[in-house]
Design a protein around this motif. Structure first.
Motif, PDB file in Angstrom:
ATOM      1  N   ARG A  39       0.885  -1.264   0.093  1.00  0.00           N
ATOM      2  CA  ARG A  39      -0.021   0.117  -0.213  1.00  0.00           C
ATOM      3  C   ARG A  39       0.777   1.073  -0.147  1.00  0.00           C
ATOM      4  NH1 ARG A  39      -3.765   2.287   4.683  1.00  0.00           N
ATOM      5  NH2 ARG A  39      -2.621   0.537   5.742  1.00  0.00           N
ATOM      6  N   ASN A  42       2.373   1.675  -3.534  1.00  0.00           N
ATOM      7  CA  ASN A  42       1.575   2.037  -4.219  1.00  0.00           C
ATOM      8  C   ASN A  42       1.287   3.762  -4.159  1.00  0.00           C
ATOM      9  OD1 ASN A  42       0.797  -0.139  -5.742  1.00  0.00           O
ATOM     10  ND2 ASN A  42      -0.838  -0.840  -4.322  1.00  0.00           N
ATOM     11  N   LYS A  43       1.128   4.276  -3.040  1.00  0.00           N
ATOM     12  CA  LYS A  43       1.068   5.587  -2.617  1.00  0.00           C
ATOM     13  C   LYS A  43       2.423   6.354  -3.305  1.00  0.00           C
ATOM     14  CE  LYS A  43      -2.001   6.012   1.000  1.00  0.00           C
ATOM     15  NZ  LYS A  43      -2.845   6.923   0.715  1.00  0.00           N
ATOM     16  N   TYR A  44       3.380   5.694  -3.119  1.00  0.00           N
ATOM     17  CA  TYR A  44       4.717   6.391  -3.433  1.00  0.00           C
ATOM     18  C   TYR A  44       4.671   6.383  -5.029  1.00  0.00           C
ATOM     19  CZ  TYR A  44       9.890   6.746  -4.075  1.00  0.00           C
ATOM     20  OH  TYR A  44      10.988   7.210  -4.310  1.00  0.00           O
ATOM     21  N   ARG A  45       4.093   5.371  -5.850  1.00  0.00           N
ATOM     22  CA  ARG A  45       4.421   5.397  -7.127  1.00  0.00           C
ATOM     23  C   ARG A  45       3.360   6.360  -7.727  1.00  0.00           C
ATOM     24  NH1 ARG A  45       5.492  -0.302  -6.677  1.00  0.00           N
ATOM     25  NH2 ARG A  45       3.297  -0.694  -6.424  1.00  0.00           N
ATOM     26  N   GLN A  46       2.160   6.499  -6.847  1.00  0.00           N
ATOM     27  CA  GLN A  46       1.202   7.477  -7.626  1.00  0.00           C
ATOM     28  C   GLN A  46       1.771   8.771  -7.233  1.00  0.00           C
ATOM     29  OE1 GLN A  46      -2.416   6.413  -5.198  1.00  0.00           O
ATOM     30  NE2 GLN A  46      -2.531   4.502  -6.431  1.00  0.00           N
ATOM     31  N   ALA A  47       2.553   9.102  -6.147  1.00  0.00           N
ATOM     32  CA  ALA A  47       3.238  10.647  -5.724  1.00  0.00           C
ATOM     33  C   ALA A  47       4.218  10.748  -6.837  1.00  0.00           C
ATOM     34  CB  ALA A  47       3.559  10.378  -4.564  1.00  0.00           C
TER      35      ALA A  47
END
Length: 219
Positions: A39, A42-47
């Motif tokens: 999780r 995923n947030k890191y990639r989305q950022a």
């Protein structure tokens, strides 16, 4: 709305008068962060692969602390412990736990970045070897491929008759490089190659990646 948000934030500061709950909360938060690796990434990639520099802008720390606090309050085994909640948690303790989570979050991201760099290096080496040397077998990555009358052969046991008798080393090299580059455009991990048996006992060269769950028939 601001008042409600502030109330939820202040509620994190509450605890029982029993010190062991502080340690239970700390350990629970750290374990929850470790188990939330997917999780977090995923947030890191989305950022866009950016790491927040301020504590209040961390990717998952606040969520983890709130989730763990709610989980502790919902424990049925010691409801009387939370019935004694009357005083505020020491702010220094809360900030210490928060900093531990920030460190753990950054550690996970750094480990992820190192793995990406390693895979990118492996991919660059593999492509460089293909371009500078005789065509290396993508399955064993040890011996050279030979192509005779459209049949691709390697000492490792690879044997694939091509439907195109005019197939050359240059043609196969270009197909391999195109597929590897196309995959690397959307996935940072290095794909693997294998030989599979198709219909009528015809072998095929397959490129696959477990990380992004994709595959492609090369030959």
């Amino acid at each position: 709305m601001a008042e409600s948000s502030g109330y939820r934030h202040r509620s994190l500061y509450k605890q029982t008068s029993s010190p062991p709950w502080k340690e239970a909360f700390r350990q629970g938060c750290l374990e929850r962060m470790k188990n939330s690796r997917d999780r977090l990434l995923n947030k890191y990639r989305q950022a866009g692969g950016s790491v927040p520099r301020r504590a209040q802008n961390t990717l998952l720390v606040q969520e983890v602390m709130e989730e763990e606090w709610n989980a502790l309050q919902s424990v049925d085994t010691c409801p009387e412990a939370f019935a004694q909640v009357k005083e505020l948690m020491d702010l220094a303790v809360l900030e210490e736990i928060q900093q531990e989570l920030i460190n753990e979050e950054q550690s996970i991201i750094i480990e992820y970045e190192k793995s990406l760099q390693f895979d990118e290096k492996c991919l660059s080496v593999m492509l460089a070897e293909w371009e500078a040397n005789p065509l290396i077998c993508p399955v064993c990555t040890k011996y050279n491929l030979t192509i005779t009358s459209g049949v691709v052969v390697c000492q490792c046991g690879l044997y694939i008759p091509s439907p195109a008798p005019e197939l050359t080393e240059q043609t196969l090299r270009a197909v391999l490089e195109d597929n590897v580059n196309e995959h690397s455009a959307h996935c940072p991990y290095t794909p693997t190659f294998s030989v599979t048996e198709g219909s009528e006992d015809k072998s095929s060269l397959l490129m696959s990646c477990l990380a992004c769950d994709t595959w492609a028939v090369i030959l």
